[in-house]
Design an enzyme around this catalytic site. Structure first.
Site, mmCIF file in Angstrom:
data_model
loop_
_atom_site.group_PDB
_atom_site.id
_atom_site.type_symbol
_atom_site.label_atom_id
_atom_site.label_comp_id
_atom_site.label_asym_id
_atom_site.label_seq_id
_atom_site.Cartn_x
_atom_site.Cartn_y
_atom_site.Cartn_z
ATOM 1 N N LYS A 227 0.849 -1.202 0.000
ATOM 2 C CA LYS A 227 0.000 0.000 0.000
ATOM 3 C C LYS A 227 0.878 1.243 0.000
ATOM 4 C CE LYS A 227 -3.087 2.599 3.068
ATOM 5 N NZ LYS A 227 -3.725 2.615 4.401
ATOM 6 N N ASP A 232 -2.470 10.582 3.729
ATOM 7 C CA ASP A 232 -3.890 10.263 3.854
ATOM 8 C C ASP A 232 -4.588 11.326 4.683
ATOM 9 O OD1 ASP A 232 -6.368 9.104 3.893
ATOM 10 O OD2 ASP A 232 -5.840 7.569 5.375
ATOM 11 N N LYS A 239 -9.894 13.271 8.267
ATOM 12 C CA LYS A 239 -9.424 12.922 9.602
ATOM 13 C C LYS A 239 -9.336 14.160 10.481
ATOM 14 C CE LYS A 239 -6.309 9.199 8.023
ATOM 15 N NZ LYS A 239 -6.811 8.048 8.799
ATOM 16 N N ASP A 250 1.547 6.423 5.860
ATOM 17 C CA ASP A 250 0.538 5.531 5.311
ATOM 18 C C ASP A 250 1.021 4.815 4.044
ATOM 19 O OD1 ASP A 250 -1.871 4.356 5.858
ATOM 20 O OD2 ASP A 250 -3.053 5.762 4.690
ATOM 21 N N ASP A 309 -12.055 7.396 3.970
ATOM 22 C CA ASP A 309 -10.849 7.177 4.770
ATOM 23 C C ASP A 309 -10.472 5.693 4.826
ATOM 24 O OD1 ASP A 309 -8.678 7.934 6.296
ATOM 25 O OD2 ASP A 309 -9.786 7.916 8.189
ATOM 26 N N ARG A 313 -7.729 -0.227 1.087
ATOM 27 C CA ARG A 313 -8.274 -1.450 0.484
ATOM 28 C C ARG A 313 -8.795 -1.194 -0.928
ATOM 29 N NH1 ARG A 313 -12.413 -1.740 5.388
ATOM 30 N NH2 ARG A 313 -10.635 -0.572 6.238
#
Length: 459
Positions: A227, A232, A239, A250, A309, A313
């Site tokens: 990933k 992010d 966030k 991240d 967020d 995936r």
């Protein structure tokens, strides 16, 4: 350099290794005054402690260091920044040393992230006789240091293009092939989910799929996926400040995937290696992807966006589907995927998801033995209903806060055919506090364990 592969000269200061149980026996032959000195300064042989023995002229004659075990990966990590500057060699007054662990632990003990701020002092240097074990120890240390450097670098200087450049540098060093698919080309190439997450970033930070390929076509296919969310914000489901503060990390899964790939190539494992890193910045702008959107993925499944967020995936599903098309022998993905895994296991224990119970147990045992741990969580099929959507095939969030790491793993599993061996590692890639050899900040997790398992699997 903190470690030099060279036979120590008589001028090198010897470092003798001991522990609590053997201190008295190891020091029995020392002059009484030196034994008294060790007692006076309170040296007991405890791990990560040391004592300096002076000579008659007030110089440094020797060092006694306490260790947990000579083959521990952090056995000597407390020494490089604590000992006076100079050259040292391993002495013969205590335990015999493990060359691989000595090289690894001393090099990791000397690590500092110095891109913006120089280290306070140069670490002490260890001279080790050249050996294959010592060379492998330094190879491991170099991969770990590079992984840490990438995770520690702020997003301003490590966007998707910079991460691609880092992969290209590693590819060039090992004679591997490099490719990247950037921006709107992702749509033409069939990676709509990667594009959706990264499209809100400006052109200089455009989303991309990074690829590295190495090895002989005669060997089994190994694909490592990482990933690569270089920052992010959370997207439109933004966030809070505390949650966003460390989101430069991240891309830690991508950094660890690159570290593992570099070790596979450096040790010339007999595999046909593919490294895939979907690299994006989860930004906010007028064209950011939205909660409630539905996208058709590379695999043909439609995914509903429950929360922007939960972007990791989403980008991984396209990369995993692409990986599966080549029918590899094994797929490993590494990702800083869920806070739920940290709630369950904390930062020091990455979560391992695996379809085969015995494989999972073997890997957990390897991790414990190598002090590079991870812990098995189940791909519990009974929870799949929690990620099923009313208007699409699946949704990228569960119905509630429970089993968040399992929900994310089940989402990814839908994109990996059942006949392909697959490991999913949900890791933290970070040390919240410093320990010897493990300073606060970016961290390589599980790559030593995974390498050992790959060596067992492929020989």
């Amino acid at each position: 350099m903190t470690v030099t592969l060279k036979k120590p000269s008589p001028a090198c200061i010897p470092v003798h290794l001991t522990d609590r149980a053997h201190l008295a026996a190891h020091t029995a032959s020392l002059p009484a005054a030196q034994r008294q000195w060790l007692d006076t300064v309170g040296f007991t042989g405890a791990p990560d402690t040391h004592a300096l023995l002076p000579d008659d002229q007030g110089g440094l004659q020797a060092v006694w260091a306490g260790v947990r075990a000579v083959d521990h990966p952090y056995a000597l990590s407390a020494l490089p920044k604590a000992l006076p500057a100079g050259r040292y060699g391993l002495g013969d007054g205590g335990f015999g040393a493990d060359a691989g662990a000595a090289a690894l632990s001393w090099a990791l003990g000397g690590y500092s992230f110095t891109r913006y701020k120089p280290a306070r002092r140069a670490p002490a240097e260890l001279l080790l006789p050249p050996s294959e074990a010592a060379r492998q120890g330094l190879l491991l240390a170099a991969a770990i240091a590079h992984t840490r450097d990438l995770v520690n670098t702020p997003a301003e200087h490590l966007g998707p293009a910079d991460l691609a450049a880092a992969v290209q540098t590693v590819a060039k060093a090992h004679g591997a092939k490099f490719k990247q698919t950037v921006g709107d080309a992702l749509l033409k190439a069939g990676f709509p989910a990667i594009h959706a997450v990264g499209r809100a970033a400006d052109a200089a930070r455009a989303p991309r799929l990074i690829e590295l390929r190495w090895g002989s076509p005669k060997d089994p296919k190994l694909t490592i996926v990482g990933k690569g969310v270089c920052f992010d914000s959370g997207g439109l489901d933004i966030k809070g400040p505390e949650g966003m503060r460390q989101m430069k990390k991240d891309m830690g899964g991508g950094a660890n995937a690159l570290g593992l790939a570099s070790l596979v190539m450096g040790l010339k494992l007999p595999v046909q290696l593919t490294l895939l890193i979907p690299a994006v910045e989860n930004a906010i702008s007028g064209n950011a992807y939205r909660p409630g959107d539905v996208f058709k993925t590379r695999a043909g499944l439609h995914i509903e966006i429950g929360n922007t967020d939960a972007e990791g995936r989403v980008i991984l599903c396209d990369a995993l589907a692409y990986a599966a098309e080549a029918q590899p022998d094994l797929i490993i993905d590494l990702a800083t995927l869920t806070g739920a895994a940290r709630v369950a296991l904390g930062g020091q224990l990455p979560a391992l998801f695996c379809r085969d119970m015995q494989t999972a147990r073997d890997i957990v045992d390897l991790g414990l033995a190598r002090h590079d741990p991870l812990w098995h969580l189940p791909l519990w099929a009974g929870y799949h209903g929690g990620i099923e959507s009313d208007i699409a095939d699946i949704v990228n969030t569960g119905r509630g806060p429970q089993a968040g790491a399992i929900n994310a793993a089940l989402f990814l599993e839908d994109f990996v055919p059942a006949d392909i061996d697959w490991l999913h590692i949900d890791l933290f890639a970070w040390n919240d506090a410093s320990r010897p050899g493990r300073p606060a900040g970016g961290e390589a997790q599980t790559i030593r364990t995974l390498l050992a398992w790959l060596q067992q699997r492929y020989g």
